[in-house]
Design an enzyme around this catalytic site. Structure first.
Site, PDB file in Angstrom:
ATOM      1  N   PHE A 152       0.779  -1.156  -0.033  1.00 29.48           N
ATOM      2  CA  PHE A 152       0.014  -0.044   0.041  1.00 29.48           C
ATOM      3  C   PHE A 152       0.840   1.243   0.066  1.00 29.48           C
ATOM      4  CE2 PHE A 152      -2.110  -3.290   2.205  1.00 29.48           C
ATOM      5  CZ  PHE A 152      -3.443  -3.794   1.497  1.00 29.48           C
ATOM      6  N   GLY A 260      -4.425  10.223 -11.124  1.00 27.98           N
ATOM      7  CA  GLY A 260      -3.545   9.544 -11.936  1.00 27.98           C
ATOM      8  C   GLY A 260      -2.850   8.592 -11.225  1.00 27.98           C
ATOM      9  N   CYS A 263      -1.491   3.273 -10.280  1.00 23.95           N
ATOM     10  CA  CYS A 263      -2.472   2.267  -9.491  1.00 23.95           C
ATOM     11  C   CYS A 263      -3.939   2.587  -9.732  1.00 23.95           C
ATOM     12  CB  CYS A 263      -2.287   2.338  -7.950  1.00 23.95           C
ATOM     13  SG  CYS A 263      -0.556   1.672  -7.710  1.00 23.95           S
ATOM     14  N   ARG A 331       3.021   8.317 -15.429  1.00 28.02           N
ATOM     15  CA  ARG A 331       1.786   7.555 -15.639  1.00 28.02           C
ATOM     16  C   ARG A 331       0.401   8.026 -15.179  1.00 28.02           C
ATOM     17  NH1 ARG A 331       4.385   1.908 -13.420  1.00 28.02           N
ATOM     18  NH2 ARG A 331       5.237   3.567 -11.813  1.00 28.02           N
TER      19      ARG A 331
HETATM   20  C1  UDX Z   1      -2.043   4.873  -4.353  1.00 28.60           C
HETATM   21  C2  UDX Z   1      -2.338   4.203  -3.283  1.00 28.60           C
HETATM   22  O1  UDX Z   1      -2.426   5.289  -2.392  1.00 28.60           O
HETATM   23  C3  UDX Z   1      -1.483   3.103  -2.430  1.00 28.60           C
HETATM   24  O2  UDX Z   1      -1.805   2.756  -1.406  1.00 28.60           O
HETATM   25  C4  UDX Z   1      -1.359   2.095  -3.436  1.00 28.60           C
HETATM   26  O3  UDX Z   1      -0.590   1.008  -3.050  1.00 28.60           O
HETATM   27  C5  UDX Z   1      -0.613   2.559  -4.989  1.00 28.60           C
HETATM   28  O4  UDX Z   1      -1.642   3.667  -5.356  1.00 28.60           O
HETATM   29  P1  UDX Z   1      -0.052   6.401  -5.344  1.00 28.60           P
HETATM   30  O5  UDX Z   1      -0.605   6.016  -6.858  1.00 28.60           O
HETATM   31  O6  UDX Z   1       1.541   6.596  -5.230  1.00 28.60           O
HETATM   32  O7  UDX Z   1      -0.495   5.432  -4.605  1.00 28.60           O
HETATM   33  O8  UDX Z   1      -0.522   7.990  -5.082  1.00 28.60           O
HETATM   34  P2  UDX Z   1      -1.695   8.427  -4.150  1.00 28.60           P
HETATM   35  O9  UDX Z   1      -0.908   9.585  -3.172  1.00 28.60           O
HETATM   36  O10 UDX Z   1      -2.697   7.595  -3.774  1.00 28.60           O
HETATM   37  O11 UDX Z   1      -2.716   9.685  -5.214  1.00 28.60           O
HETATM   38  C6  UDX Z   1      -3.412   8.988  -6.363  1.00 28.60           C
HETATM   39  C7  UDX Z   1      -3.946  10.156  -7.191  1.00 28.60           C
HETATM   40  O12 UDX Z   1      -4.975  10.827  -6.450  1.00 28.60           O
HETATM   41  C8  UDX Z   1      -3.044  11.327  -7.423  1.00 28.60           C
HETATM   42  O13 UDX Z   1      -3.284  11.804  -8.847  1.00 28.60           O
HETATM   43  C9  UDX Z   1      -3.307  12.471  -6.543  1.00 28.60           C
HETATM   44  O14 UDX Z   1      -3.296  13.689  -6.873  1.00 28.60           O
HETATM   45  C10 UDX Z   1      -4.863  12.232  -6.232  1.00 28.60           C
HETATM   46  N1  UDX Z   1      -5.441  12.379  -5.132  1.00 28.60           N
HETATM   47  C11 UDX Z   1      -5.058  12.086  -3.760  1.00 28.60           C
HETATM   48  C12 UDX Z   1      -6.265  13.573  -4.971  1.00 28.60           C
HETATM   49  O15 UDX Z   1      -6.664  14.154  -5.992  1.00 28.60           O
HETATM   50  N2  UDX Z   1      -6.916  14.158  -3.779  1.00 28.60           N
HETATM   51  C13 UDX Z   1      -6.424  13.584  -2.681  1.00 28.60           C
HETATM   52  O16 UDX Z   1      -7.255  13.823  -1.514  1.00 28.60           O
HETATM   53  C14 UDX Z   1      -5.642  12.343  -2.279  1.00 28.60           C
END
Ligand code: UDX
Length: 432
Positions: A152, A260, A263, A331
């Protein structure tokens, strides 16, 4: 315990290095020999705060080694983590598991003593069963155990997320394996991490459900932000007001561009595909995917309105183009949709990103990388703050604008609207 991490991408490298730092002997394997060569020289191929230091430290201590020899590395290890990619299939929505199955074949012909085989890669429900079938072709049931142990880790926070996880999920149908896994994670459990043991299939689904839920939470707040823009309400008030309800929680309620990364887009599609395979309609997640796909268009319409529908020849600067801050990962960044569309509408795009030039835009006309915030905003008509890097949080726009005031579109709600407007800038943000 001797550990083998197969695949030195984000998950394999971060987990391998952190396990080595906890005192285990770890070999990180990759078929890409240039990557392995770089790692042996202390060059880390991805941008992840703190990772280089840990790689160098543990490589010097000889707890961490790198190899391209998969068979030998498996033979010398007790616990094998499969950390290869599971991208979306070309021309489809399900996960491409070819790398997983290839690796499973090699593991199957390299079992020389009892081994625990773990999927850390995100894999659809029943993949563990499939791996087991492959291994049984050449081995007895007693000589191995297949476990699901999803990661995670957030990019940019991956090391902290490894050391201080909210939970460690072990999906195994075997008691002895569970004991060994609990022992492996005991340094984190003793620091307070929750350890839960489930069936293997449940662990596989926990990962997809978590990502689908987080994607839903973001999409939800993004849609409410759209409503706030029409009703003169500040979305930040809504996020705080909702988030204080412990059943809802305050995290992942930040409105912004389309989500984006490596994941959420991939895993939401893959869980829909699993639903189809088991004849279960996941209508809510389907709507989330559609809403998110539409979000970049919606924000582009807003850009069009901000520029009075005159985008042609307008100079637009993007501050940050990755999918979020503290990563160099492009990505599924919403910029990959927005920038090409803006250039088609005649805009001239310049961008600055703390992680540098992006090859993704190299073939698009009128997109230029500029290596400083200051130069990138010079003469701009519109400055779009696309990611929330600390570098963008205290920009002195007044000094940078040199008389000509550009418009600011803050897609991460970093600045206070009243303060920026008081400096004479036209300022727009999300849901307020
Ligand atoms: C995510 C999961 O959080 C992690 O547990 C999993 O294993 C892999 O995917 P990650 O892809 O690194 O991690 O990014 P994350 O910080 O979760 O953000 C994902 C997307 O959501 C980003 O585009 C981020 O900008 C967006 N986001 C996140 C929002 O727009 N608002 C938020 O409040 C949180």
């Amino acid at each position: 315990m001797k550990l083998c991490m197969i695949g030195t991408g984000y998950v394999g490298l971060v987990s391998g290095v952190c396990f080595a730092d906890l005192g285990n002997d770890v070999v990180c394997v990759d078929k890409d020999s240039s990557k392995i060569k770089s790692l042996k020289n202390g060059i880390v191929p991805i941008f992840e705060p703190g990772l280089s230091e840990l790689v160098i430290k543990n490589y010097r201590n000889k707890r961490l080694t790198f190899s391209t020899n998969l068979k030998e590395s498996i033979e010398n290890s007790d616990i094998i983590f499969i950390c290869v990619g599971t991208p979306t299939k070309k021309n489809g929505t399900s996960a491409d598991l070819s790398q997983i199955y290839n690796v499973a074949q090699t593991i199957g012909s390299s079992i020389n003593k009892f081994k625990i085989i773990i999927t850390k890669s995100t894999v659809p429900v029943t993949t563990g069963d499939d791996i087991e079938k492959i291994l049984l072709k050449k081995n007895s049931r007693k000589s191995f155990s297949v476990v699901s142990n999803p990661e995670f880790l957030r990019e940019g926070e991956a090391i902290r997320d490894f050391i201080f996880p909210d939970r460690i999920v072990i999906g195994s149908n075997d008691k002895k394996t569970n004991r060994i896994m609990k022992n492996l994670y005991s340094p984190l459990i003793s620091k307070g991490a929750q350890y839960i043991h489930t069936s293997r299939r449940a662990a596989e689904l926990i990962k997809y459900s978590s990502n689908a839920f987080l994607a839903t939470k973001i999409t939800f707040i993004n849609e409410i932000a759209n409503l706030c823009e029409k009703t003169d309400i500040n979305i930040e008030d809504i996020s705080i007001g909702m988030g204080l309800d412990k059943r809802i929680g305050s995290r992942f309620l930040r409105a912004g561009p389309a989500y984006g990364g490596s994941c959420f887009p991939k895993d939401t599609k893959a869980i829909i595909s699993t639903g189809k395979r088991f004849k279960t309609n996941l209508t809510l997640i389907n709507s989330v995917i559609k809403s998110n796909e539409n979000r970049s268009n919606l924000l582009l319409n807003r850009v069009n309105e901000i520029l009075n529908k005159k985008i042609k020849n307008k100079k637009i600067t993007f501050l940050g183009v990755t999918f979020k801050a503290n990563t160099d990962d492009m990505r599924d960044s919403s910029c990959l949709k927005m920038i090409p569309k803006l250039t088609k509408m005649g805009a001239i795009i310049r961008y600055y990103d703390p992680t540098g030039y992006k090859k993704e835009f190299s073939k698009i006309k009128n997109v230029l990388y500029i290596d400083s915030i200051k130069k990138s905003v010079e003469g701009a008509d519109l400055v779009i703050i696309h990611t929330e890097w600390n570098d963008f949080k205290s920009i002195n726009f007044k000094n940078l604008s040199k008389g000509k005031k550009f418009i600011i579109y803050d897609m991460r709600n970093i600045y206070s609207p009243s303060k920026i407007k008081a400096q004479g800038f036209k300022y727009f943000s999300i849901g307020r």
